[in-house]
Design a protein around this motif. Structure first.
Motif, PDB file in Angstrom:
ATOM      1  N   SER A   1      44.911  40.774  37.562  1.00 48.51           N
ATOM      2  CA  SER A   1      45.620  40.242  38.737  1.00 48.51           C
ATOM      3  C   SER A   1      45.028  40.768  40.047  1.00 48.51           C
ATOM      4  O   SER A   1      45.261  40.192  41.101  1.00 48.51           O
ATOM      5  CB  SER A   1      47.113  40.568  38.656  1.00 48.51           C
ATOM      6  N   GLU A   2      44.239  41.847  39.985  1.00 50.11           N
ATOM      7  CA  GLU A   2      43.553  42.332  41.199  1.00 50.11           C
ATOM      8  C   GLU A   2      42.271  41.552  41.469  1.00 50.11           C
ATOM      9  O   GLU A   2      41.767  41.553  42.576  1.00 50.11           O
ATOM     10  CB  GLU A   2      43.248  43.826  41.091  1.00 50.11           C
ATOM     11  N   LEU A   3      41.739  40.894  40.437  1.00 53.33           N
ATOM     12  CA  LEU A   3      40.533  40.074  40.590  1.00 53.33           C
ATOM     13  C   LEU A   3      40.915  38.635  40.945  1.00 53.33           C
ATOM     14  O   LEU A   3      40.340  38.019  41.826  1.00 53.33           O
ATOM     15  CB  LEU A   3      39.715  40.102  39.299  1.00 53.33           C
ATOM     16  N   ILE A   4      41.895  38.121  40.212  1.00 55.21           N
ATOM     17  CA  ILE A   4      42.384  36.760  40.444  1.00 55.21           C
ATOM     18  C   ILE A   4      43.716  36.895  41.166  1.00 55.21           C
ATOM     19  O   ILE A   4      44.753  37.117  40.536  1.00 55.21           O
ATOM     20  CB  ILE A   4      42.538  36.005  39.107  1.00 55.21           C
TER      21      ILE A   4
ATOM     22  N   ASP B   1      50.250  34.654  40.036  1.00 56.37           N
ATOM     23  CA  ASP B   1      50.989  35.872  39.674  1.00 56.37           C
ATOM     24  C   ASP B   1      50.670  36.300  38.241  1.00 56.37           C
ATOM     25  O   ASP B   1      50.149  35.517  37.441  1.00 56.37           O
ATOM     26  CB  ASP B   1      52.498  35.721  39.924  1.00 56.37           C
ATOM     27  N   GLN B   2      50.993  37.533  37.946  1.00 54.34           N
ATOM     28  CA  GLN B   2      50.643  38.156  36.655  1.00 54.34           C
ATOM     29  C   GLN B   2      51.167  37.339  35.474  1.00 54.34           C
ATOM     30  O   GLN B   2      50.470  37.131  34.499  1.00 54.34           O
ATOM     31  CB  GLN B   2      51.194  39.593  36.618  1.00 54.34           C
ATOM     32  N   GLU B   3      52.389  36.852  35.579  1.00 55.82           N
ATOM     33  CA  GLU B   3      52.978  36.104  34.461  1.00 55.82           C
ATOM     34  C   GLU B   3      52.220  34.798  34.214  1.00 55.82           C
ATOM     35  O   GLU B   3      51.919  34.446  33.072  1.00 55.82           O
ATOM     36  CB  GLU B   3      54.446  35.818  34.760  1.00 55.82           C
ATOM     37  N   ALA B   4      51.882  34.078  35.276  1.00 54.27           N
ATOM     38  CA  ALA B   4      51.136  32.823  35.137  1.00 54.27           C
ATOM     39  C   ALA B   4      49.732  33.098  34.591  1.00 54.27           C
ATOM     40  O   ALA B   4      49.207  32.328  33.777  1.00 54.27           O
ATOM     41  CB  ALA B   4      51.055  32.105  36.480  1.00 54.27           C
ATOM     42  N   LEU B   5      49.125  34.208  35.037  1.00 49.44           N
ATOM     43  CA  LEU B   5      47.809  34.598  34.525  1.00 49.44           C
ATOM     44  C   LEU B   5      47.877  34.847  33.019  1.00 49.44           C
ATOM     45  O   LEU B   5      47.019  34.394  32.268  1.00 49.44           O
ATOM     46  CB  LEU B   5      47.327  35.881  35.204  1.00 49.44           C
ATOM     47  N   GLU B   6      48.899  35.572  32.593  1.00 52.84           N
ATOM     48  CA  GLU B   6      49.046  35.884  31.178  1.00 52.84           C
ATOM     49  C   GLU B   6      49.296  34.609  30.377  1.00 52.84           C
ATOM     50  O   GLU B   6      48.748  34.429  29.304  1.00 52.84           O
ATOM     51  CB  GLU B   6      50.166  36.902  30.960  1.00 52.84           C
TER      52      GLU B   6
END
Length: 160
Positions: A112-115, A119-124
């Protein structure tokens, strides 16, 4: 421009133990390395309960921690290495390098620091979806790294 580096660690966790059993990381050119890790005696619980982890396999196929540390020093010096942010990766990396009284040669940061636009949940959710689409087994660390590479590629962070 160097590609972002990614890392994933598979680990054993029981009531009395937490230690790494396999690790994968990406290199500057996008290739990947994977190793099975031979556990340090100090990591093993006194009662010998490792859940479904095959200790004999780790001892026979695993690389000693000192060799793993040497490779990580060569491959990831002074890098920020991105992880999925779900696992205790920092604790596991500290265990590896603590076993040989060294500091890790890299910093760990969540993806989440790169992208940052998601948000973290959507990334996961997207990472999980990519693993399903690609038919990847989530327990293999190389698949975790591959999914992070795909995610970064989707976000335009990779040239390839």
């Amino acid at each position: 421009m160097a590609l972002p580096r990614f890392l994933d660690i598979e680990y054993c966790q029981t009531d009395d133990a937490l230690f790494p059993v396999a690790m994968a990381w990406s290199l500057e050119d996008g290739r990947m390395k994977t190793v099975v890790i031979a556990p340090e005696d100090a990591w093993l619980p006194d009662d010998g309960d490792l859940g479904d982890v095959d200790l004999r396999y780790l001892e026979e196929q695993g690389v000693p921690v000192i060799e793993l540390a040497r490779e990580l020093h060569q491959d990831l010096p002074d890098q920020t290495v991105y992880v999925d942010g779900l696992d205790p990766d920092e604790v596991l990396v500290d265990l590896i390098f603590g076993a040989i009284q060294q500091d890790p040669p890299f910093e760990i940061a969540p993806i989440s620091e790169l992208i940052t636009g998601i948000d973290q949940e959507a990334l996961e959710d997207r990472r999980h979806q990519l693993m399903i689409e690609e038919g990847l087994e989530p327990q293999l660390p190389e698949n975790g790294v591959y999914a992070l590479l795909l995610l970064a590629k989707e976000e335009g962070l990779l040239d390839h």
